[in-house]
Scaffold this active site. Structure first.
Site, PDB file in Angstrom:
ATOM      1  CD  GLU A  38      -2.849   1.074   2.477  1.00  0.00           C
ATOM      2  OE1 GLU A  38      -2.611   0.303   3.420  1.00  0.00           O
ATOM      3  OE2 GLU A  38      -3.830   1.848   2.469  1.00  0.00           O
TER       4      GLU A  38
ATOM      5  CE  LYS B  73      -8.784   1.065   3.144  1.00  0.00           C
ATOM      6  NZ  LYS B  73      -8.000   1.838   4.123  1.00  0.00           N
TER       7      LYS B  73
ATOM      8  CB  CYS C 199      -5.473  -1.424   4.274  1.00  0.00           C
ATOM      9  SG  CYS C 199      -4.548  -1.209   5.805  1.00  0.00           S
TER      10      CYS C 199
END
Ligand code: AKG
Length: 278
Positions: free
Chosen positions: A44, A112, A153
């Site tokens: 990331e 995301k 994440c």
């Protein structure tokens, strides 16, 4: 052979200088390719200091990070999961994962979906939604005959998302991620094993190495197999993890324990949960 992939996950320390990070990413990609990587993945925010990523937002596919990823994928003839890039579009910033094929073409882009707004007193406080806009689409791609789903994440916490990927035929889920010292210790390994076991697929996480500028990352990138076993995991320093993925292992696990066939969605949708029905 069609269902086997040699994969390499790159955990490296991200510094304050974007050009230096891009150069370092390229050097690690070359090393990973030399170790036989066909599908290579980065962490990331691999190109930007994680605490000030919003100052480095860029266009996809015309920004410098995209250009380097495309070039590397094409030069090394690999599938490249480009960690994440702070993507700027119409005044919004997204936390975006891109995937490039051996021709250097962008074949998947995932923004995301779940914003990490958490507060653990004495532990960690994050408010991602103050800066980042959430995406609204999931994304998949194929390497050989293996379908791969993308998350980032905090998305790892959401079983519904992993289940949707599983139901759409994915055999591997890839999550570039930068957990912290509090929730890393609590949940990092557990959640990967849970998502893998619940959905009978491989799970990859790729973290920056600890020491990444301005944020203490948990590290410990990991490959988990469809039975929930950890195949290989990193420490917290710079490292390349290698693993062979075999789509047939998913098929076998799913054949022996056909939990997906045994689901009862019609009941889950209509059941009334009562304290007691006596
Ligand atoms: O879920 C967690 O514990 C941390 C996730 C996170 O740091 C993030 O998504 O930015």
């Amino acid at each position: 052979m069609l269902s086997k992939i040699r994969t390499a996950l790159i955990q490296f320390k991200v510094g304050v200088n974007k050009s230096a990070n891009l150069l370092k990413a390229s050097q690690f990609i070359e090393l990973a390719k030399n170790k036989g990587g066909e599908l290579i993945a980065l962490p990331e925010y691999f190109s930007t200091p994680i605490y000030t990523f919003y100052n480095h937002a860029e266009n996809i596919p015309d920004g410098p990070s995209s250009r380097i990823l495309a070039e590397n994928a094409k030069y090394h003839k690999i599938y490249l999961v480009g960690g994440t890039i702070p993507e700027e579009e119409d005044g919004n910033i997204y936390n975006t994962c891109t995937v490039w094929n051996p021709e250097g073409e962008l074949i998947a882009k995932y923004r995301k979906i779940h914003m990490c707004d958490i507060e653990i007193p004495g532990g960690i406080k994050l408010k991602e939604s103050e800066i980042v806009s959430p995406g609204d689409k999931m994304a998949t791609f194929h390497v050989k005959d293996i379908k791969v789903g993308l998350g980032i994440c905090y998305d790892l916490r959401f079983e519904e998302m992993a289940k949707l990927y599983r139901l759409s035929g994915c055999k591997l889920l890839i999550y570039p991620a930068a957990f912290n010292m509090t929730t890393g210790a609590l949940h990092w390994e557990l959640m990967q094993r849970s998502r893998a076991n619940d959905n009978q697929l491989y799970v990859f996480t790729i973290s920056p190495a600890r020491g990444t500028e301005g944020y203490c990352c948990w590290g410990h990138s990991q490959v988990t197999d469809p039975l929930g076993n950890i195949v290989v995991s990193a420490g917290h320093g710079e490292e390349i993890l290698l693993a062979n993925i075999d789509g047939k292992m998913c098929d076998e696990v799913r054949q022996k324990m056909p939990i997906c066939l045994h689901r009862r969605p019609n009941i889950y949708d209509t059941v009334k949960i009562c304290d007691s029905d006596i």
